[in-house]
Design a protein around this motif. Structure first.
Motif, PDB file in Angstrom:
ATOM      1  N   GLU A   2     -32.754  19.572  27.319  1.00 28.19           N
ATOM      2  CA  GLU A   2     -33.490  18.227  28.631  1.00 28.19           C
ATOM      3  C   GLU A   2     -34.777  17.723  28.830  1.00 28.19           C
ATOM      4  O   GLU A   2     -35.004  16.868  29.390  1.00 28.19           O
ATOM      5  CB  GLU A   2     -32.981  19.536  29.973  1.00 28.19           C
ATOM      6  N   GLY A   3     -35.773  18.835  28.430  1.00 32.41           N
ATOM      7  CA  GLY A   3     -36.863  18.512  28.776  1.00 32.41           C
ATOM      8  C   GLY A   3     -37.516  17.261  28.256  1.00 32.41           C
ATOM      9  O   GLY A   3     -38.147  16.355  28.390  1.00 32.41           O
ATOM     10  N   ASN A   4     -37.233  17.204  26.740  1.00 41.25           N
ATOM     11  CA  ASN A   4     -37.583  16.022  25.975  1.00 41.25           C
ATOM     12  C   ASN A   4     -36.997  15.138  26.627  1.00 41.25           C
ATOM     13  O   ASN A   4     -38.002  13.523  26.515  1.00 41.25           O
ATOM     14  CB  ASN A   4     -37.118  16.259  24.640  1.00 41.25           C
ATOM     15  N   THR A   5     -36.197  14.667  27.067  1.00 46.62           N
ATOM     16  CA  THR A   5     -35.236  13.564  27.882  1.00 46.62           C
ATOM     17  C   THR A   5     -35.967  12.954  28.652  1.00 46.62           C
ATOM     18  O   THR A   5     -35.807  12.060  28.947  1.00 46.62           O
ATOM     19  CB  THR A   5     -33.509  13.695  28.095  1.00 46.62           C
ATOM     20  N   LYS A   6     -35.881  13.860  29.833  1.00 42.98           N
ATOM     21  CA  LYS A   6     -36.571  13.777  30.826  1.00 42.98           C
ATOM     22  C   LYS A   6     -38.051  13.345  30.880  1.00 42.98           C
ATOM     23  O   LYS A   6     -39.049  12.638  31.653  1.00 42.98           O
ATOM     24  CB  LYS A   6     -36.845  15.339  31.803  1.00 42.98           C
ATOM     25  N   LEU A   7     -38.443  13.981  29.022  1.00 45.09           N
ATOM     26  CA  LEU A   7     -40.393  13.733  29.154  1.00 45.09           C
ATOM     27  C   LEU A   7     -39.885  12.026  29.121  1.00 45.09           C
ATOM     28  O   LEU A   7     -41.084  11.418  28.989  1.00 45.09           O
ATOM     29  CB  LEU A   7     -40.735  14.818  28.689  1.00 45.09           C
ATOM     30  N   LYS A   8     -39.383  11.859  27.469  1.00 41.03           N
ATOM     31  CA  LYS A   8     -38.756  10.507  27.766  1.00 41.03           C
ATOM     32  C   LYS A   8     -38.683   9.142  28.457  1.00 41.03           C
ATOM     33  O   LYS A   8     -39.691   8.009  28.475  1.00 41.03           O
ATOM     34  CB  LYS A   8     -38.114  10.704  26.332  1.00 41.03           C
ATOM     35  N   ALA A   9     -38.094  10.260  29.161  1.00 39.73           N
ATOM     36  CA  ALA A   9     -37.551   9.080  30.720  1.00 39.73           C
ATOM     37  C   ALA A   9     -39.155   8.788  31.415  1.00 39.73           C
ATOM     38  O   ALA A   9     -39.563   7.481  32.432  1.00 39.73           O
ATOM     39  CB  ALA A   9     -36.814   9.858  31.481  1.00 39.73           C
ATOM     40  N   GLY A  10     -39.600   9.992  31.744  1.00 39.19           N
ATOM     41  CA  GLY A  10     -41.063   9.586  31.832  1.00 39.19           C
ATOM     42  C   GLY A  10     -42.329   8.579  31.622  1.00 39.19           C
ATOM     43  O   GLY A  10     -42.918   7.797  32.535  1.00 39.19           O
ATOM     44  N   THR A  61     -47.166  -8.537  45.957  1.00 42.52           N
ATOM     45  CA  THR A  61     -46.749  -7.186  46.420  1.00 42.52           C
ATOM     46  C   THR A  61     -47.166  -5.797  45.486  1.00 42.52           C
ATOM     47  O   THR A  61     -47.951  -5.564  44.662  1.00 42.52           O
ATOM     48  CB  THR A  61     -45.243  -7.264  46.112  1.00 42.52           C
ATOM     49  N   THR A  62     -47.127  -4.536  46.631  1.00 38.79           N
ATOM     50  CA  THR A  62     -47.293  -3.256  46.038  1.00 38.79           C
ATOM     51  C   THR A  62     -45.655  -2.786  46.134  1.00 38.79           C
ATOM     52  O   THR A  62     -44.906  -2.598  46.779  1.00 38.79           O
ATOM     53  CB  THR A  62     -47.753  -2.989  47.658  1.00 38.79           C
ATOM     54  N   ASN A  63     -45.722  -2.066  44.841  1.00 37.92           N
ATOM     55  CA  ASN A  63     -44.827  -1.638  44.609  1.00 37.92           C
ATOM     56  C   ASN A  63     -45.291   0.112  44.526  1.00 37.92           C
ATOM     57  O   ASN A  63     -45.402   0.594  43.931  1.00 37.92           O
ATOM     58  CB  ASN A  63     -43.615  -1.913  43.630  1.00 37.92           C
ATOM     59  N   THR A  64     -44.471   1.248  45.048  1.00 39.92           N
ATOM     60  CA  THR A  64     -44.660   3.067  44.867  1.00 39.92           C
ATOM     61  C   THR A  64     -43.155   3.353  43.430  1.00 39.92           C
ATOM     62  O   THR A  64     -41.896   2.863  44.803  1.00 39.92           O
ATOM     63  CB  THR A  64     -44.703   3.590  45.811  1.00 39.92           C
ATOM     64  N   GLU A  65     -42.961   4.119  42.457  1.00 47.35           N
ATOM     65  CA  GLU A  65     -42.174   5.192  42.445  1.00 47.35           C
ATOM     66  C   GLU A  65     -41.934   6.177  42.150  1.00 47.35           C
ATOM     67  O   GLU A  65     -43.137   6.594  41.329  1.00 47.35           O
ATOM     68  CB  GLU A  65     -41.473   3.302  40.520  1.00 47.35           C
ATOM     69  N   LYS A  66     -41.259   7.416  42.199  1.00 48.58           N
ATOM     70  CA  LYS A  66     -41.094   8.602  41.451  1.00 48.58           C
ATOM     71  C   LYS A  66     -41.043   8.539  40.098  1.00 48.58           C
ATOM     72  O   LYS A  66     -40.290   8.463  39.754  1.00 48.58           O
ATOM     73  CB  LYS A  66     -40.509   9.277  42.160  1.00 48.58           C
ATOM     74  N   LEU A  67     -41.802   9.201  39.941  1.00 49.35           N
ATOM     75  CA  LEU A  67     -42.005   9.432  38.172  1.00 49.35           C
ATOM     76  C   LEU A  67     -40.476  10.676  37.998  1.00 49.35           C
ATOM     77  O   LEU A  67     -40.238  10.746  39.455  1.00 49.35           O
ATOM     78  CB  LEU A  67     -42.616  10.561  37.769  1.00 49.35           C
ATOM     79  N   PRO A  68     -39.424  10.879  37.230  1.00 50.02           N
ATOM     80  CA  PRO A  68     -38.022  11.521  37.633  1.00 50.02           C
ATOM     81  C   PRO A  68     -38.873  13.193  37.730  1.00 50.02           C
ATOM     82  O   PRO A  68     -39.939  13.318  37.328  1.00 50.02           O
ATOM     83  CB  PRO A  68     -37.752  12.012  36.096  1.00 50.02           C
ATOM     84  N   ASP A  69     -37.778  14.071  38.255  1.00 52.38           N
ATOM     85  CA  ASP A  69     -38.679  15.530  38.731  1.00 52.38           C
ATOM     86  C   ASP A  69     -38.979  16.435  37.907  1.00 52.38           C
ATOM     87  O   ASP A  69     -38.186  16.442  37.022  1.00 52.38           O
ATOM     88  CB  ASP A  69     -37.061  15.918  39.390  1.00 52.38           C
ATOM     89  N   GLY A  70     -40.282  16.948  38.191  1.00 56.03           N
ATOM     90  CA  GLY A  70     -40.449  17.477  37.032  1.00 56.03           C
ATOM     91  C   GLY A  70     -41.845  17.397  36.138  1.00 56.03           C
ATOM     92  O   GLY A  70     -41.753  17.675  35.558  1.00 56.03           O
ATOM     93  N   PHE A 112     -46.576  14.257  31.178  1.00 56.10           N
ATOM     94  CA  PHE A 112     -45.806  15.919  31.121  1.00 56.10           C
ATOM     95  C   PHE A 112     -44.844  16.309  31.826  1.00 56.10           C
ATOM     96  O   PHE A 112     -44.509  15.716  32.674  1.00 56.10           O
ATOM     97  CB  PHE A 112     -47.425  17.041  31.951  1.00 56.10           C
ATOM     98  N   ASP A 113     -43.746  17.462  31.123  1.00 52.78           N
ATOM     99  CA  ASP A 113     -43.038  17.936  31.744  1.00 52.78           C
ATOM    100  C   ASP A 113     -42.770  19.399  32.376  1.00 52.78           C
ATOM    101  O   ASP A 113     -43.663  20.627  31.733  1.00 52.78           O
ATOM    102  CB  ASP A 113     -41.662  18.453  30.930  1.00 52.78           C
ATOM    103  N   THR A 114     -42.813  18.962  33.495  1.00 54.42           N
ATOM    104  CA  THR A 114     -43.479  20.975  34.636  1.00 54.42           C
ATOM    105  C   THR A 114     -42.648  22.094  33.658  1.00 54.42           C
ATOM    106  O   THR A 114     -43.376  23.046  34.215  1.00 54.42           O
ATOM    107  CB  THR A 114     -43.955  20.972  35.726  1.00 54.42           C
ATOM    108  N   LYS A 115     -41.759  21.269  33.942  1.00 56.38           N
ATOM    109  CA  LYS A 115     -40.484  22.363  33.534  1.00 56.38           C
ATOM    110  C   LYS A 115     -39.629  23.344  32.099  1.00 56.38           C
ATOM    111  O   LYS A 115     -39.467  24.116  32.172  1.00 56.38           O
ATOM    112  CB  LYS A 115     -39.116  21.489  34.556  1.00 56.38           C
ATOM    113  N   ALA A 116     -40.666  22.757  30.576  1.00 59.90           N
ATOM    114  CA  ALA A 116     -40.308  22.805  29.880  1.00 59.90           C
ATOM    115  C   ALA A 116     -42.195  22.839  29.494  1.00 59.90           C
ATOM    116  O   ALA A 116     -42.713  22.435  28.968  1.00 59.90           O
ATOM    117  CB  ALA A 116     -39.926  21.812  29.407  1.00 59.90           C
TER     118      ALA A 116
END
Length: 142
Positions: A2-10, A61-70, A112-116
């Motif tokens: 899961e950490g690798n998947t989230k990191l790749k998504a980030g 325009t200005t756009n803001t987006e959050k990275l995936p959780d963690g 970085f993945d802070t959870k992995a």
């Protein structure tokens, strides 16, 4: 896994916003900056000149987006100089020009993945002269 998947998504999210900032600069004909929040959890694309966003003749325009959780991103120090929070309250990553180049010589961002804790960061590099955005393979310096 899961950490690798989230990191790749980030990584994918950050690279997509880098490409978006570059494309907006080309399309709108104004400088666009890509910035990170101080905690590294959010990305912002905005005109480099606030007046451009207010100008009725521009569609900037200005756009803001959050990275995936963690997931967090940090700008790597360039030439021994750490990135700092600018007057907008964000850490500037890169400034894209209407010609498609990047004002900064070379920019590197680590994701970085802070959870992995054992997952190595993913490095993304922007080359200033060409504006090319690419992922740097682990162990590669160039």
């Amino acid at each position: 896994v899961e950490g690798n998947t989230k990191l790749k998504a980030g990584e994918d999210t950050l690279k997509a916003r880098m490409h978006d900032a570059r494309a907006r600069a080309l399309d709108d004909g104004v400088l666009y900056r890509l910035s990170l929040s101080e905690d590294g959890k959010s990305i912002q694309i905005a005109p480099d000149d606030p007046a451009a966003a207010a100008d009725a003749g521009h569609t900037a325009t200005t756009n803001t987006e959050k990275l995936p959780d963690g997931i967090i991103a940090k700008v790597t120090a360039q030439d021994g100089v750490e990135a700092t929070v600018d007057q907008t309250g964000w850490i500037r990553v890169a400034t894209f020009t209407p010609e498609g180049t990047c004002r900064e010589d070379t920019v590197e961002v680590q994701v970085f993945d802070t959870k992995a804790k054992n997952a190595p960061p993913i490095r993304i590099r922007i080359r200033g002269v060409t504006g090319v955005i690419r992922t740097v393979k682990p162990g590669a310096d160039r």
